[in-house]
Design a protein around this motif. Structure first.
Motif, mmCIF file in Angstrom:
data_model
loop_
_atom_site.group_PDB
_atom_site.id
_atom_site.type_symbol
_atom_site.label_atom_id
_atom_site.label_comp_id
_atom_site.label_asym_id
_atom_site.label_seq_id
_atom_site.Cartn_x
_atom_site.Cartn_y
_atom_site.Cartn_z
ATOM 1 N N SER A 1 0.825 -1.200 0.000
ATOM 2 C CA SER A 1 0.000 0.000 0.000
ATOM 3 C C SER A 1 0.865 1.258 0.000
ATOM 4 C CB SER A 1 -0.927 0.003 1.220
ATOM 5 O OG SER A 1 -1.677 1.184 1.278
ATOM 6 N N ASP B 1 2.313 1.883 -3.456
ATOM 7 C CA ASP B 1 1.354 2.540 -4.341
ATOM 8 C C ASP B 1 1.231 4.020 -4.016
ATOM 9 O OD1 ASP B 1 0.904 0.192 -5.649
ATOM 10 O OD2 ASP B 1 -1.076 -0.192 -4.784
ATOM 11 N N ARG C 1 1.934 6.843 -6.673
ATOM 12 C CA ARG C 1 0.781 7.691 -6.987
ATOM 13 C C ARG C 1 1.128 9.172 -6.811
ATOM 14 N NH1 ARG C 1 -2.378 5.379 -3.854
ATOM 15 N NH2 ARG C 1 -3.283 3.911 -5.359
ATOM 16 N N VAL D 1 0.139 2.379 -11.312
ATOM 17 C CA VAL D 1 -0.337 3.425 -10.405
ATOM 18 C C VAL D 1 0.214 4.801 -10.776
ATOM 19 C CG1 VAL D 1 -0.289 4.221 -8.010
ATOM 20 C CG2 VAL D 1 -0.667 1.809 -8.502
#
Length: 393
Positions: free
Chosen positions: A303, A306, A310, A344
């Motif tokens: 997580s 990402d 991102r 991403v």
């Protein structure tokens, strides 16, 4: 032959000089006609393949007498060959087909944009990689880095017995139209006359340009767009821009130097230039790789991974939005490590671009990954030599 080709490469043939179209498209004034029309014939054959002299005359709008004269010279120079008579049923005497001799020359392409190695290749006239080599940089800067470039070129020249049309080099930093690297901090270069030095060392035509500007030439060759922005993410971050089929370099030769644009007003990671929040500090491949390497292998780490990618993609989108809006671009290309930029990162950049530009004018905007992979600068270097020496792409 090499001296004849060098003589043909005038200062006007500098591909990143001001306002020069990549491809000749028609007749010009008499004082420039022969050089231009010679390139026009070569471009027609290079793009279309085997043609008769009459075919070339129709395609270019030049007279058959002019075509016959130009082709005779090009055959004498070893650039064009006759392939024999056309094998189809037509009235009259069968036409003799001619084409660019695609086996006559090789090109040396060199990519100096990677952090750990300098990469090079022997490239064919159709941009195919024939052989390749690389040298470890080992942190070399300044004169030591220049000597590594010379050693790599020397090794590549030893790998081919075919005459070499020229040497093309993509370098990080600001490079002027004479191949002087005005500034490349990652290599410790300031006002390094790389083009002149290599030309004197190897007695061959040499073309040097910014690596992102070189990369966009390779991408342009496989695109149907005359307006194209390519963002190259590697050790640094830079962009190459073609508008109306013409490379854009800017008044100070630094168009596309987006790596040190500060993104936002919220600070951000410290950049090598000493400021906080430069795009390069958010997006450069070594920075992202180091951040991701610090994470473990848990679900929380995935997580967090990402989130890092991102945010990096979002920061790139913030920088690109005003460029896309100002130029009304329909295509932006990303070049760099797919494991970082695809997924991403890409989704966040696209989403940010769409949110920050006017939908009615940019509904067809496409942000895509380059299909050229890691050879994009090498192939672009070959395009640069082809255009600079022969006037074709």
């Amino acid at each position: 032959m090499a001296s004849e080709l060098r003589a043909a490469a005038t200062p006007g043939a500098v591909i990143f000089g001001r306002s020069r179209a990549l491809r000749p498209t028609g007749k010009v004034l008499p004082e420039h006609a022969r050089t231009h029309n010679r390139a026009l014939v070569l471009q027609t054959l290079y793009s279309a393949g085997a043609q008769s002299r009459a075919d070339v005359a129709r395609e270019t709008g030049l007279t058959r007498v002019t075509i016959s004269d130009l082709v005779a010279d090009l055959i004498a120079e070893g650039l064009v060959i006759e392939l024999g008579q056309r094998e189809d049923v037509r009235p009259g005497k069968p036409a003799t087909l001619i084409d660019v001799d695609r086996e006559a020359f090789h090109i040396i392409g060199v990519d100096l944009s990677e952090h750990e190695v300098f990469r090079g290749a022997v490239v064919g006239l159709d941009s195919q990689i024939i052989d390749r080599d690389e040298v470890c940089r080992d942190g070399a800067t300044g004169e030591s880095a220049v000597l590594l470039v010379e050693a790599l070129v020397e090794r590549l020249l030893a790998r081919t017995s075919t005459p070499v049309l020229g040497i093309g080099i993509g370098s990080p930093g600001v490079v002027d139209p004479h191949g002087v690297v005005r500034s490349a901090p990652n290599l410790g270069w300031s006002d390094v006359a790389l083009q002149a030095r290599l030309a004197a060392r190897f007695a061959l035509p040499v073309h040097v340009a910014n690596d992102a500007n070189v990369a966009v030439l390779a991408e342009h060759g496989s695109s149907d767009q005359d307006d194209l922005l390519l963002v190259k993410v590697g050790h640094g971050v830079g962009a190459g821009l073609i508008i109306g089929g013409r490379p854009v370099v800017g008044g100070g030769f630094a168009a596309g130097e987006i790596g040190h644009v500060v993104v936002g007003t919220d600070g951000g990671p410290r950049c090598a230039c000493g400021r906080d929040g430069c795009l390069e500090a958010w997006v450069a491949a070594p920075r992202l790789t180091a951040q991701l390497a610090e994470l473990g292998g848990t679900g929380a780490a995935a997580s967090a991974r990402d989130d890092i990618l991102r945010e990096a993609g979002r920061r790139l989108g913030i920088v690109l939005a005003p460029v896309v809006g100002a130029l009304n671009l329909s295509e932006v290309v990303l070049s760099g490590p797919a494991q970082l930029l695809d997924g991403v990162f890409h989704e966040a950049a696209v989403d940010t671009l769409r949110k920050r530009t006017m939908t009615e004018f940019n509904r067809d905007l496409r942000l895509r990954m380059s299909e050229q992979a890691e050879d994009i600068v090498l192939r672009g270097a070959a395009v640069m030599v082809l255009s600079g020496q022969l006037g074709v792409t």
